[in-house]
Design a protein around this motif. Structure first.
Motif, PDB file in Angstrom:
ATOM      1  N   LEU A  24       0.885  -1.159  -0.146  1.00  0.00           N
ATOM      2  CA  LEU A  24      -0.136   0.025  -0.002  1.00  0.00           C
ATOM      3  C   LEU A  24       0.735   0.915  -0.180  1.00  0.00           C
ATOM      4  N   LEU A  25       1.347   1.447   0.761  1.00  0.00           N
ATOM      5  CA  LEU A  25       2.575   2.661   1.150  1.00  0.00           C
ATOM      6  C   LEU A  25       3.473   3.004  -0.234  1.00  0.00           C
ATOM      7  N   LEU A  26       4.113   1.330  -0.743  1.00  0.00           N
ATOM      8  CA  LEU A  26       4.812   1.906  -2.470  1.00  0.00           C
ATOM      9  C   LEU A  26       3.691   2.626  -3.161  1.00  0.00           C
ATOM     10  N   VAL A  27       2.300   1.615  -3.039  1.00  0.00           N
ATOM     11  CA  VAL A  27       1.993   1.945  -4.392  1.00  0.00           C
ATOM     12  C   VAL A  27       1.366   4.128  -4.277  1.00  0.00           C
ATOM     13  N   PHE A  28       1.042   4.366  -3.348  1.00  0.00           N
ATOM     14  CA  PHE A  28       0.906   5.666  -2.702  1.00  0.00           C
ATOM     15  C   PHE A  28       1.383   6.237  -2.741  1.00  0.00           C
ATOM     16  N   LEU A 162      -6.235   4.935   1.027  1.00  0.00           N
ATOM     17  CA  LEU A 162      -5.432   4.805   1.834  1.00  0.00           C
ATOM     18  C   LEU A 162      -6.032   4.094   3.103  1.00  0.00           C
ATOM     19  N   ILE A 163      -6.408   4.750   3.331  1.00  0.00           N
ATOM     20  CA  ILE A 163      -6.769   4.951   4.494  1.00  0.00           C
ATOM     21  C   ILE A 163      -7.774   3.995   4.667  1.00  0.00           C
ATOM     22  N   VAL A 164      -9.302   3.492   3.999  1.00  0.00           N
ATOM     23  CA  VAL A 164     -10.413   2.675   3.780  1.00  0.00           C
ATOM     24  C   VAL A 164      -9.296   0.992   4.137  1.00  0.00           C
ATOM     25  N   ALA A 165      -8.655   1.292   2.938  1.00  0.00           N
ATOM     26  CA  ALA A 165      -7.605  -0.077   3.086  1.00  0.00           C
ATOM     27  C   ALA A 165      -7.035  -0.488   4.693  1.00  0.00           C
ATOM     28  N   LEU A 166      -6.365   0.659   5.245  1.00  0.00           N
ATOM     29  CA  LEU A 166      -5.841   0.796   6.481  1.00  0.00           C
ATOM     30  C   LEU A 166      -6.401   0.125   7.791  1.00  0.00           C
ATOM     31  N   VAL A 205      -0.721   7.155   8.850  1.00  0.00           N
ATOM     32  CA  VAL A 205      -1.343   7.878   7.113  1.00  0.00           C
ATOM     33  C   VAL A 205      -0.818   9.391   7.384  1.00  0.00           C
ATOM     34  N   LEU A 206      -0.815   9.889   8.746  1.00  0.00           N
ATOM     35  CA  LEU A 206      -0.132  11.406   8.929  1.00  0.00           C
ATOM     36  C   LEU A 206       1.032  11.014   7.871  1.00  0.00           C
ATOM     37  N   GLY A 207       1.570  10.359   8.649  1.00  0.00           N
ATOM     38  CA  GLY A 207       3.186  10.505   8.635  1.00  0.00           C
ATOM     39  C   GLY A 207       3.806  10.103   7.198  1.00  0.00           C
ATOM     40  N   SER A 208       2.756   9.683   6.336  1.00  0.00           N
ATOM     41  CA  SER A 208       2.988   9.184   4.756  1.00  0.00           C
ATOM     42  C   SER A 208       2.546  10.221   4.390  1.00  0.00           C
ATOM     43  N   ALA A 209       1.302  11.031   4.494  1.00  0.00           N
ATOM     44  CA  ALA A 209       1.345  12.687   4.388  1.00  0.00           C
ATOM     45  C   ALA A 209       1.716  13.268   3.988  1.00  0.00           C
TER      46      ALA A 209
END
Lengths: 437, 470
Positions: A24-28, A162-166, A205-209
């Motif tokens: 997920l993170l890779l795609v994002f 991403l949020i939905v998936a997590l 999520v916040l970290g990725s954003a």
């Protein structure tokens, strides 16, 4: 508190060992980096265009400065000399075209906004502004319709996914995996466990954003020091958006449905809020308060222009001189004087029509603003482009600047035209100072 | 057996509360989009008619004046709206609505509506084609993602196989059931369209065949989704995985790939900036005829030619007004230069179009979207067609006006044409590009969606043999 931390740590291990999070993170991040790269590309294209225009403008002005010093006793030099000094230009070509640039705001590459719809520069001479503004940059409209894959797109559309998936199986996974009863038999309350799991996901999520936004600044070479204000503004906006979606997911989890049902609910709401509600709102407002017919003003201007050419002198005496007495030269009027007077009259009419029109547009957009909460994704996008100064408002401000520039130009040219004088070299040098840096 | 399975499957759908709710919501959305589109469409048609009348009225009500002055004031070509545009607005709002047709200059179409909207507009409008392209597929996914996986999870698949059904029959049965469901929705759509046009007072101008072809592309698109849903559901281990796979496909096909291909097209084959474009034109025109310059070489050559043609020695001896002839010739020359440069731009567009077309291999959405827009005359091809026709008319009009000068201005001080000249000037009557021409131009897109339909169905049948029951 200690329990919460413990749960977070444990859940992190759990997530990390599962490939899904990494994928997920890779795609994002992949999508985000592409968006950043594409935004940079588009902005670079605009900047290149502006640079070319500026270069061209400077060359042209240098020619004027060369021509003004020509020896006019040689017949071949006379045309070029007149081109340089006559405020009305020579033959069919006007004196000089000045370029006013809509310089790239620092964040434009992260959120292209409405900037691709409008020209980023206008070439202006002292004739009427209305017709010189009536141009559009060449673009394939299909490209405008499909829209841009920039960072803002990734944040508005993909971050909620991403949020939905997590979050979707936060509760259901325990139940379906049979670990729920185990958890319930612990001394820690189930709600605390779920809270801990949720908190960890929110942090991810916040970290990725944050990471993505930082990457955007880094990869596009936007100085963080100079733009700290807008960085935190955008970050605040993105965090709010993340929290909103987390709250939506928390609501779904509270229903305690199976993982598939929760996922469907999450995606359904995503679909509703990012695609359906903006589209519905748009169509609803178009049908309810359609844009006023801008073509009306085209017709009015057409009629006016016909009348001006039909009886030029009476127009100047009856309308131009009373309005602009400073240029009143009595009976001694030549072609260029009424010709340029007609431009001002044309612009006055065009401006008043345009103001009327813009106020209707503003009213309509106000109505949209009132209902915009129905489409939070669009609302966030609108705010993001407003922070990045790539929204329609920013363009309107640019247009205002153009009007000021044009007024200034008229104040320099009109006295010359109405006194039937030419520019001399010093005056041309002063004009050169008007060229934009 | 297939019929039996399909019947059973339909019964299952009818008992599923979620399914009912989703179908009802989508239908409501479709109807809402239809009702709002009717209103929007009839408003734009009214505006179009009004603009058309007004622009001709302005032209005909001109005072007596020099025809070339009238040509400078010019007239306008108003972009018409095809009845099918009610269902698919395409790029309509991203191009202009009117083109100024004046002397010497080919202008771009202006008054682009998208510029008057806030950023919200870029999220699209809920027009009927939006419902068909985005919402119907996702509804089908929500309905059918667990058609197989549920049987696997509840182990009922074993019971079915024990009854003698093969997995292929099972797949076909489920396919038929989902297809019937889709057809029901599609019929609702078709009925609402028929009613809409009836309400608007007949679908004036749309031929039945064209209308069938327009809808057929959507039908094929939805069949692709039906096959893929059954395929993915049969191959997935759990309902969750099936749903995720299908939704990822949907997001890629409808959202990501279109954007990527549009980005790519623009990056590979960029349009020149307006500045460069105009500069190149001016450079080409610099030494040519412009109708006002009597002295450059091109004008001198033309003068010689005219004198020879009439067999006279000086301009004064000509039976016609030389100025008018020169204006007419200049207009022709300038228009040729414009045509040359616009054709270069068009060639660049066709390269971009190739990128979009090839992207159809990755996303049937794109192919269908282009097919639909082309039939609705709301695509870029239409825009080009219209602008080119408008330009041809501009030259015709200008030639008529300049020849009027040539014929009447000889020896007249400050010639002014009387008002009859305006009324008798040629009118712009735009003819829509014929449907068969458009279809021919889009064989590639049709082939792609047919290929998608056939391949997805075959894949479903072939892979259904290998379904693992345990």
């Amino acid at each position: 508190m200690k329990n919460l931390l413990h749960i977070c740590r444990f859940e992190w291990k759990n997530l990390w060992r599962n490939n899904t999070l990494i994928i997920l993170l890779l795609v994002f991040f992949g999508a985000g980096i592409y968006g950043i790269y594409f935004g940079k590309f588009e902005i670079q294209k605009q900047e290149d265009r502006m640079a070319t225009v500026q270069e061209y403008e400077r060359q042209q002005f240098d020619s004027l400065l060369t021509w003004v010093s020509l020896d006019t006793s040689i017949k071949a030099n006379q045309i070029n000399f007149r081109r340089a000094v006559s405020p009305t230009g020579e033959g069919r070509s006007k004196h000089f075209t000045y370029y006013v640039l809509h310089h790239t705001p620092p964040l434009a590459g992260l959120c292209l906004g409405q900037r691709d719809l409008f020209p980023v520069y206008y070439g202006l001479n002292v004739t009427d502004l209305a017709r010189q503004m009536n141009i559009g940059e060449l673009a394939n409209p299909m490209k405008l319709l499909t829209g841009n894959f920039d960072l803002s797109y990734v944040i508005i559309f993909l971050l909620p996914l991403l949020i939905v998936a997590l979050f979707y199986d936060l509760y259901a996974k325990e139940k379906e995996g049979g670990t729920l009863t185990l958890l319930q038999s612990q001394s820690v309350k189930l709600s605390t466990v779920l809270m801990g799991k949720g908190l960890l996901r929110l942090l991810i999520v916040l970290g990725s954003a944050t990471g993505l936004l930082l990457l955007g600044f880094l990869l596009q070479g936007i100085s963080l020091g100079q733009n700290a204000g807008i960085f935190f503004q955008s970050l605040g906006l993105i965090y709010t958006y993340c929290l909103f979606w987390t709250a939506v997911m928390a609501g779904i989890i509270a229903l305690r449905k199976s993982s598939a049902t929760s996922a469907i609910y999450g995606l359904g709401i995503w679909l509703l809020l990012t695609m359906i509600s903006p589209a519905l709102l748009n169509l609803f407002v178009s049908a309810k308060t359609p844009l006023p017919n801008r073509t009306d003003s085209v017709h009015e201007l057409r009629t006016l222009s016909g009348k001006v050419w039909g009886s030029p002198r009476s127009f100047v005496y009856d309308q131009f001189y009373p309005k602009y007495p400073e240029y009143d030269k009595g009976d001694s009027i030549n072609f260029n004087q009424w010709y340029y007077a007609s431009f001002t009259l044309f612009d006055d009419k065009a401006n008043s029509l345009n103001q009327e029109y813009e106020s209707q547009v503003a009213k309509r957009n106000q109505l949209l603003k009132k209902w915009q909460w129905l489409a939070p994704a669009a609302m966030v996008h609108e705010n993001f482009s407003s922070i990045s100064k790539t929204d329609r408002e920013s363009h309107i401000r640019f247009v205002k600047r153009i009007h000021e520039f044009h007024d200034d130009l008229k104040n320099t040219y009109y006295p010359k035209i109405f006194d039937d004088e030419n520019f001399n070299k010093t005056e041309l040098m002063e004009l050169q100072a008007k060229l934009e840096e | 057996m297939i019929v039996f399975i399909a019947k059973f499957e339909l019964l299952r759908y009818s008992r599923d509360g979620h399914a009912r709710l989703l179908v009802i919501c989508t239908t409501l959305m479709l109807l809402a989009s239809m009702v709002l589109s009717i209103r929007d469409y009839s408003l734009s048609q009214d505006q179009y008619q009004e603009n058309l009348l007004q622009s001709r009225l302005n032209w005909e009500s001109q005072a007596e004046k020099d025809p070339h002055d009238a040509a400078h004031d010019g007239t306008y070509a108003i972009e018409p709206i095809y009845p099918l545009a009610m269902l698919d607005k395409g790029i309509q709002q991203y191009t202009g609505q009117v083109i100024h047709l004046g002397a010497h200059e080919r202008k771009q179409s202006t008054l682009n509506q998208a510029k008057d909207h806030s950023g919200l507009f870029r999220f699209g409008e809920l027009t009927p084609n939006f419902v068909l392209l985005y919402l119907f597929p996702i509804l089908l996914i929500f309905l059918g993602y667990n058609t197989f996986t549920e049987e696997k999870e509840a182990q009922t698949i074993r019971l079915l196989l024990a009854q003698g059904a093969t997995t292929t029959q099972l797949a076909l049965g489920k396919w038929v059931a989902l297809l019937i469901l889709m057809m029901l929705l599609f019929i609702v759509y078709c009925l609402s369209v028929v009613l809409s046009y009836a309400y608007l007072g007949g679908s004036s101008g749309i031929e039945i065949l064209e209308w069938l072809i327009f809808n057929a592309s959507y039908l094929i698109y939805l069949i692709v989704f039906v096959s893929l849903i059954v395929l993915v559901s049969s191959r997935s281990k759990s309902s969750g995985k099936s749903l995720v796979t299908l939704l990822t496909f949907w997001i890629l096909v409808t959202l990501i790939i279109p954007k990527l291909s549009s980005n790519l097209a623009g990056q590979l084959y960029p349009f020149p900036s307006l500045q460069t474009f105009i500069d190149n034109i001016n450079e080409d025109q610099k030494n040519g005829l412009n109708g006002h310059n009597f002295w450059n070489e091109a004008a001198q050559d033309f003068q010689q030619k005219v004198l020879q043609e009439y067999g006279v020695k000086t301009i004064e001896e000509l039976p016609v007004d030389y100025g008018g002839l020169l204006l007419a010739e200049g207009e022709k020359y300038e228009s040729e230069i414009y045509t040359k440069h616009f054709n270069l731009l068009k060639a660049q567009y066709h390269k971009q179009r190739k990128v979009f077309r090839l992207s159809g291999f990755l996303s049937p959405f794109l192919s269908v979207r282009f097919l639909s827009m082309s039939m609705a005359r709301t695509d870029y091809n239409f825009q080009w067609h219209f602008e080119e026709k408008a330009e041809q008319y501009r030259v015709v009009l200008n030639t008529a006006l300049n020849m009027n000068i040539a014929e009447n201005a000889k020896g007249v001080e400050r010639y002014k044409a009387n008002t009859e000249v305006w009324a008798n000037a040629p009118k712009f009557e735009y003819q829509w590009e014929a449907s068969d021409q458009i279809i021919k131009d889009h064989y590639f897109e049709y082939s792609i969606i047919f290929a998608w339909m056939i391949l997805s169905f075959l894949a479903m049948v072939v892979f259904s043999r290998k379904i693992k029951v345990v």
